[in-house]
Design a protein around this motif. Sequence first.
Motif, PDB file in Angstrom:
ATOM      1  N   ILE A 105       3.469  11.382   0.706  1.00  0.00           N
ATOM      2  CA  ILE A 105       2.517  11.418   1.802  1.00  0.00           C
ATOM      3  C   ILE A 105       1.715  10.122   1.754  1.00  0.00           C
ATOM      4  O   ILE A 105       1.143   9.777   0.722  1.00  0.00           O
ATOM      5  CB  ILE A 105       1.559  12.618   1.687  1.00  0.00           C
ATOM      6  CG1 ILE A 105       2.329  13.940   1.735  1.00  0.00           C
ATOM      7  CG2 ILE A 105       0.493  12.546   2.777  1.00  0.00           C
ATOM      8  CD1 ILE A 105       2.923  14.278   3.078  1.00  0.00           C
ATOM      9  N   VAL A 106       1.674   9.408   2.872  1.00  0.00           N
ATOM     10  CA  VAL A 106       0.970   8.132   2.938  1.00  0.00           C
ATOM     11  C   VAL A 106      -0.137   8.226   3.982  1.00  0.00           C
ATOM     12  O   VAL A 106       0.086   8.685   5.108  1.00  0.00           O
ATOM     13  CB  VAL A 106       1.937   6.987   3.301  1.00  0.00           C
ATOM     14  CG1 VAL A 106       1.179   5.661   3.421  1.00  0.00           C
ATOM     15  CG2 VAL A 106       3.045   6.876   2.262  1.00  0.00           C
ATOM     16  N   CYS A 107      -1.336   7.803   3.590  1.00  0.00           N
ATOM     17  CA  CYS A 107      -2.452   7.721   4.528  1.00  0.00           C
ATOM     18  C   CYS A 107      -2.425   6.326   5.149  1.00  0.00           C
ATOM     19  O   CYS A 107      -2.612   5.324   4.455  1.00  0.00           O
ATOM     20  CB  CYS A 107      -3.780   7.958   3.803  1.00  0.00           C
ATOM     21  SG  CYS A 107      -5.234   7.808   4.871  1.00  0.00           S
ATOM     22  N   GLU A 108      -2.172   6.269   6.467  1.00  0.00           N
ATOM     23  CA  GLU A 108      -2.045   4.978   7.144  1.00  0.00           C
ATOM     24  C   GLU A 108      -3.318   4.552   7.851  1.00  0.00           C
ATOM     25  O   GLU A 108      -3.521   3.377   8.124  1.00  0.00           O
ATOM     26  CB  GLU A 108      -0.878   5.022   8.126  1.00  0.00           C
ATOM     27  CG  GLU A 108       0.466   5.244   7.417  1.00  0.00           C
ATOM     28  CD  GLU A 108       1.651   5.009   8.317  1.00  0.00           C
ATOM     29  OE1 GLU A 108       1.508   5.230   9.535  1.00  0.00           O
ATOM     30  OE2 GLU A 108       2.710   4.603   7.808  1.00  0.00           O
ATOM     31  N   PRO A 135      -2.378   0.921   3.501  1.00  0.00           N
ATOM     32  CA  PRO A 135      -2.090   2.354   3.364  1.00  0.00           C
ATOM     33  C   PRO A 135      -2.094   2.774   1.888  1.00  0.00           C
ATOM     34  O   PRO A 135      -1.887   1.934   1.004  1.00  0.00           O
ATOM     35  CB  PRO A 135      -0.691   2.478   3.967  1.00  0.00           C
ATOM     36  CG  PRO A 135      -0.049   1.158   3.661  1.00  0.00           C
ATOM     37  CD  PRO A 135      -1.151   0.137   3.743  1.00  0.00           C
ATOM     38  N   PHE A 136      -2.321   4.061   1.625  1.00  0.00           N
ATOM     39  CA  PHE A 136      -2.320   4.536   0.247  1.00  0.00           C
ATOM     40  C   PHE A 136      -1.773   5.962   0.183  1.00  0.00           C
ATOM     41  O   PHE A 136      -1.778   6.700   1.180  1.00  0.00           O
ATOM     42  CB  PHE A 136      -3.722   4.483  -0.361  1.00  0.00           C
ATOM     43  CG  PHE A 136      -4.727   5.433   0.274  1.00  0.00           C
ATOM     44  CD1 PHE A 136      -4.911   6.714  -0.222  1.00  0.00           C
ATOM     45  CD2 PHE A 136      -5.496   5.017   1.356  1.00  0.00           C
ATOM     46  CE1 PHE A 136      -5.839   7.576   0.351  1.00  0.00           C
ATOM     47  CE2 PHE A 136      -6.427   5.872   1.934  1.00  0.00           C
ATOM     48  CZ  PHE A 136      -6.596   7.154   1.428  1.00  0.00           C
ATOM     49  N   ILE A 137      -1.289   6.318  -0.996  1.00  0.00           N
ATOM     50  CA  ILE A 137      -0.833   7.676  -1.256  1.00  0.00           C
ATOM     51  C   ILE A 137      -1.999   8.447  -1.870  1.00  0.00           C
ATOM     52  O   ILE A 137      -2.494   8.064  -2.929  1.00  0.00           O
ATOM     53  CB  ILE A 137       0.373   7.690  -2.212  1.00  0.00           C
ATOM     54  CG1 ILE A 137       1.553   6.935  -1.615  1.00  0.00           C
ATOM     55  CG2 ILE A 137       0.789   9.125  -2.545  1.00  0.00           C
ATOM     56  CD1 ILE A 137       2.732   6.758  -2.567  1.00  0.00           C
ATOM     57  N   PRO A 138      -2.485   9.500  -1.229  1.00  0.00           N
ATOM     58  CA  PRO A 138      -3.618  10.240  -1.774  1.00  0.00           C
ATOM     59  C   PRO A 138      -3.205  11.078  -2.991  1.00  0.00           C
ATOM     60  O   PRO A 138      -2.024  11.171  -3.345  1.00  0.00           O
ATOM     61  CB  PRO A 138      -4.051  11.147  -0.612  1.00  0.00           C
ATOM     62  CG  PRO A 138      -3.273  10.709   0.577  1.00  0.00           C
ATOM     63  CD  PRO A 138      -2.040  10.040   0.064  1.00  0.00           C
ATOM     64  N   GLY A 139      -4.207  11.716  -3.577  1.00  0.00           N
ATOM     65  CA  GLY A 139      -3.965  12.654  -4.674  1.00  0.00           C
ATOM     66  C   GLY A 139      -4.295  12.066  -6.022  1.00  0.00           C
ATOM     67  O   GLY A 139      -3.993  10.900  -6.294  1.00  0.00           O
ATOM     68  N   SER A 140      -4.911  12.882  -6.868  1.00  0.00           N
ATOM     69  CA  SER A 140      -5.400  12.367  -8.147  1.00  0.00           C
ATOM     70  C   SER A 140      -5.035  13.240  -9.340  1.00  0.00           C
ATOM     71  O   SER A 140      -5.500  12.977 -10.446  1.00  0.00           O
ATOM     72  CB  SER A 140      -6.929  12.233  -8.080  1.00  0.00           C
ATOM     73  OG  SER A 140      -7.514  13.462  -7.697  1.00  0.00           O
ATOM     74  N   GLU A 141      -4.171  14.242  -9.145  1.00  0.00           N
ATOM     75  CA  GLU A 141      -3.920  15.207 -10.222  1.00  0.00           C
ATOM     76  C   GLU A 141      -2.498  15.747 -10.092  1.00  0.00           C
ATOM     77  O   GLU A 141      -2.123  16.220  -9.013  1.00  0.00           O
ATOM     78  CB  GLU A 141      -4.938  16.338 -10.081  1.00  0.00           C
ATOM     79  CG  GLU A 141      -5.265  17.106 -11.306  1.00  0.00           C
ATOM     80  CD  GLU A 141      -6.435  18.059 -11.067  1.00  0.00           C
ATOM     81  OE1 GLU A 141      -7.057  18.432 -12.061  1.00  0.00           O
ATOM     82  OE2 GLU A 141      -6.720  18.447  -9.910  1.00  0.00           O
ATOM     83  N   VAL A 142      -1.707  15.661 -11.161  1.00  0.00           N
ATOM     84  CA  VAL A 142      -0.309  16.077 -11.093  1.00  0.00           C
ATOM     85  C   VAL A 142       0.120  16.782 -12.373  1.00  0.00           C
ATOM     86  O   VAL A 142      -0.544  16.706 -13.408  1.00  0.00           O
ATOM     87  CB  VAL A 142       0.641  14.865 -10.880  1.00  0.00           C
ATOM     88  CG1 VAL A 142       0.326  14.129  -9.612  1.00  0.00           C
ATOM     89  CG2 VAL A 142       0.609  13.927 -12.075  1.00  0.00           C
TER      90      VAL A 142
END
Length: 368
Positions: A4-7, A65-72
């Motif tokens: 998922i990319v935030c544009e 643009p960036f890929i969100p999310g900080s925990e996996v």
Amino acid sequence: MRAIVCEQLGDPTLPLGSGVLQLKEDQPAPAIKSGCIRIRVTAASLNFPDALQVKGQYQVRPKLPFIPGSEVSGIVCQLGAAVTGFKPGDLVCAVTQGGAFAEEVVVPAAAAWHIPAGVDAAEAAGMPIVYGTAELALRHRARLQAGQTVLVLGASGGVGTAAVQISKLLGARVVAVTAGAAKAAYLRQLGADAVVDTAAPEAGGQRLHKLIAAAAPKGVQVVFDPVGGQALLEALKAVAWGAQYLVIGFAAGDIPKVPANLLLVKNTTMHGVFWGSYMTNNYQLLADGLCQVLDWAGQGRLPLQVSHRFPLDQLPQAMADLLGRQVRGKVILTMDSSSSSSSSSSSSSSSSSSSSSSSSSSSSSSSS
């Protein structure tokens, strides 16, 4: 890889492809770096700051643009130079400054932890940030003692839930604040000693500090506040002398001006708690605390509460439920686009989950 990319910054609940969030099927995988590990992602956890970041309302603003999310959570599939303590095939959970909502992520080895046997690999994605924050705030900043009373604002959310659970583990009495009968029932099931339901008819439009005082007539020794706004001002009126006030976040959207006279009169200590900053300023304290959290989880004493699971391509719906206050506990995103979401509250512990760490290994391989 899928990601998922935030544009552009905007509403994260809009459908994928509408101009804010995009599902990329061929996003280049991040390059491995020295001191880092590559993780084949089993699941990612959705946190409130992820939504704020996409909206452009968070203090950290990555370049578009960036890929969100900080925990996996997932399986180690490659080691960078100078990495020790991990090997390919290890099940880990990790934190990262963006990039979590993708099939692969590269993180510093210091930001990853082994998942104990018996802890569900997908659910482990939701452990580090909220449980790490609650443990550090309560044990090390407030120095919570057995028998003290803890007030938890926003108690049915992810970090609020973690605070209720850890406070009970430490032997404290918990007064939990929420809004709505279903959330109140959830908190009672979680072990809260008293629940203040601001939406209940018996609340009768009373001020919050009056409702708290009815549940804790002698005042509260610790306040755990991820809400901010007017709730902070109300909670300050309900503290006991010498109380510890933990500022965790501002889910209400308003950053209040603290009336210093209230701190003075009751000799109250107010702490700002930003768990992520310990990664660079006091890593050992952060790491030791998270090891304790994972140890509790492995023993079955700290079951992760997951109310919603969504496949990656349903991220906008997950965002809508999170921002709409429909979540009790955590939201988990899986990499399998064919899976269906579950909006029912899950109180099952990772120890009672059908997938152990060994079975999760095979399932996470098939879902990437």
